[in-house]
Scaffold this motif. Structure first.
Motif, PDB file in Angstrom:
ATOM      1  N   LYS A  12      16.884   6.662 -12.885  1.00 56.13           N
ATOM      2  CA  LYS A  12      16.285   6.488 -11.327  1.00 56.13           C
ATOM      3  C   LYS A  12      17.632   5.375 -10.749  1.00 56.13           C
ATOM      4  N   GLY A  68      16.164   5.984  -4.959  1.00 57.37           N
ATOM      5  CA  GLY A  68      15.346   5.211  -3.701  1.00 57.37           C
ATOM      6  C   GLY A  68      15.862   5.328  -2.468  1.00 57.37           C
ATOM      7  N   ALA A  69      15.391   4.926  -1.500  1.00 57.88           N
ATOM      8  CA  ALA A  69      15.629   5.315  -0.007  1.00 57.88           C
ATOM      9  C   ALA A  69      16.823   4.134   0.647  1.00 57.88           C
ATOM     10  N   HIS A  74      13.411   3.331   4.414  1.00 58.56           N
ATOM     11  CA  HIS A  74      12.809   2.065   4.446  1.00 58.56           C
ATOM     12  C   HIS A  74      12.481   1.269   6.064  1.00 58.56           C
ATOM     13  N   THR A 103      10.427   9.584   8.389  1.00 59.15           N
ATOM     14  CA  THR A 103      11.201   8.976   7.347  1.00 59.15           C
ATOM     15  C   THR A 103      11.647   9.982   6.053  1.00 59.15           C
ATOM     16  N   GLY A 166      12.153   8.854  -3.733  1.00 62.52           N
ATOM     17  CA  GLY A 166      11.047   8.007  -2.971  1.00 62.52           C
ATOM     18  C   GLY A 166      10.787   8.720  -1.805  1.00 62.52           C
ATOM     19  N   SER A 179       7.178   4.950  -3.744  1.00 65.10           N
ATOM     20  CA  SER A 179       8.457   4.400  -4.438  1.00 65.10           C
ATOM     21  C   SER A 179       8.958   5.266  -5.342  1.00 65.10           C
ATOM     22  N   GLY A 180      10.203   5.290  -5.334  1.00 66.47           N
ATOM     23  CA  GLY A 180      11.007   6.181  -6.681  1.00 66.47           C
ATOM     24  C   GLY A 180      10.668   5.413  -8.064  1.00 66.47           C
ATOM     25  N   THR A 246       8.495  -1.209  -0.305  1.00 66.69           N
ATOM     26  CA  THR A 246       7.927  -0.913  -1.670  1.00 66.69           C
ATOM     27  C   THR A 246       7.997  -1.867  -2.528  1.00 66.69           C
TER      28      THR A 246
HETATM   29  C1  IP8 Z   1      10.964   4.587   1.766  1.00 66.17           C
HETATM   30  C2  IP8 Z   1      11.082   5.953   1.170  1.00 66.17           C
HETATM   31  C3  IP8 Z   1      11.084   6.958   1.759  1.00 66.17           C
HETATM   32  C4  IP8 Z   1      10.781   5.774  -0.242  1.00 66.17           C
HETATM   33  C5  IP8 Z   1      11.002   4.369  -1.161  1.00 66.17           C
HETATM   34  O1  IP8 Z   1      11.491   4.545  -2.456  1.00 66.17           O
HETATM   35  P1  IP8 Z   1      12.094   3.317  -3.270  1.00 66.17           P
HETATM   36  O2  IP8 Z   1      13.369   2.782  -2.404  1.00 66.17           O
HETATM   37  O3  IP8 Z   1      12.552   3.637  -4.544  1.00 66.17           O
HETATM   38  O4  IP8 Z   1      11.085   2.166  -3.291  1.00 66.17           O
END
Ligand code: IP8
Ligand code: ATP
Length: 297
Positions: A12, A68-69, A74, A103, A166, A179-180, A246
């Motif tokens: 990840k 992740g995003a 976010h 999103t 994510g 979350s990823g 997240t």
């Molecule tokens: C906000 C979204 C779409 C995914 C969040 O994933 P993270 O950035 O791994 O926590």
């Protein structure tokens, strides 16, 4: 199955690394390039264009990628008040599904870009959005984990590298952000090695960004219940980034500990670093700076 893939590395890369987190929808070009080129280097040639060999003939691993995003997702999730799974089943209102759709659209732009860069360096990558691409509703998380894993196995057997992210998901009759990090935990039964790449060297006793003298923790042993074997003092703040819905290191550490408790070694390393490259190449050594989380019975 003769096409079974045994050597899988699940990786990840955090949204804090591949994007500029406080600028909406901005790529971190340098890290995106570093990541995709490093993956092209470490992955089994079975996943590279033009290779005709069976995966089993290669020593290098198959990889499943999750990102992740960051600033893709976010910001929009926050605007529509979507909360992180599993803490809170967000209040449903007439804008919730608009928030899910927007999103998703935002994080898919990042996914598209990462897939495009992987294709450009010869890796046969395919983007997969977990919600609706295996997962129907987060309320059915447990049962659907095996469906998602089946989708990933089939992708790997075909010589394709899945690139998940994510995601904004259905959650009961509402929506929530997966979350990823939690997604990685969900996919972990597939993999022998699990790596989190983030924007710090690993786990410190407290946030190194707010406390520059925070002590680094290279090894964290857990038992099969996920309890720390040594009582490390770890202050993991929710997130150092104000737009993150997240939970920053807290979510990552919880996922890493749960994975380690199941007997797999988890490594956290810094994106763009030589240490991270060594970790991905499977080269250990004293001078590699990273945190390893593992089970000690
Ligand atoms: C906000 C979204 C779409 C995914 C969040 O994933 P993270 O950035 O791994 O926590
Ligand atoms: N004890 C700690 N040790 C290390 N980092 C910590 C600690 N407490 C808080 N942090 C913060 O956690 C951040 C990493 O978590 P974050 O969720 O932002 O990263 P990511 O997974 O790379 O990105 P994303 O969640 O967008 O995918 C670091 O930037 C650091 O500031």
């Amino acid at each position: 199955d003769e096409r079974e893939i045994n050597n899988v590395m699940l990786i990840k890369i955090g949204g804090s690394s591949v994007t500029v987190k406080d600028q909406k929808e901005t790529f971190n070009e340098t890290v995106v390039k570093w990541f995709t080129e490093t993956i092209a280097d470490v992955v089994s040639p079975f996943y590279r264009m033009g290779d005709t060999h069976d995966c089993a003939l290669h020593e290098k691993p198959a990889v499943v990628l999750v990102h992740g995003a960051g600033s893709f997702g976010h910001h929009t999730a926050k605007e529509f008040n979507l909360k992180g799974y599993p803490h809170d089943n967000s209040e449903f209102n007439s804008n919730t599904m608009e928030g899910l759709a927007k999103t998703r659209h935002s994080v898919q732009k990042l996914n598209q870009r990462i897939v495009a860069e992987l294709l450009a360096v010869g890796v046969k990558a395919v983007g997969i959005s977990p919600c609706f691409g295996g997962l129907r509703n987060l309320d059915l998380f447990e049962e659907q984990q095996s469906w998602l894993i089946d989708v990933l196995r089939e992708t790997l057997r075909s010589g394709l590298v899945p690139v998940l992210h994510g995601d904004a998901c259905l959650y009961g009759s509402s929506a929530a952000i997966l979350s990823g990090d939690t997604l990685l935990q969900m996919c972990s039964p597939l993999a022998g090695q699990i790596v989190f790449l983030t924007d710090v060297d690993g786990v410190f006793q407290s946030d190194p960004k707010t406390n520059p003298t925070a002590q680094f923790i290279p090894n964290i042993a857990v038992d099969s219940q996920g309890n720390l074997v040594l009582s490390h003092v770890i202050q993991a703040t929710e997130s150092s980034h104000s737009h993150d819905v997240t939970g920053g290191l807290k979510t990552k550490l919880a996922a890493a500990i749960a994975i380690a408790a199941s007997g797999r070694v988890v490594t956290i390393a810094k994106s763009g670093s030589l240490s991270a490259e060594n970790v991905l190449r499977g080269e250990g050594g004293e001078d590699v700076r990273c945190t390893r989380i593992f089970r000690q019975d």
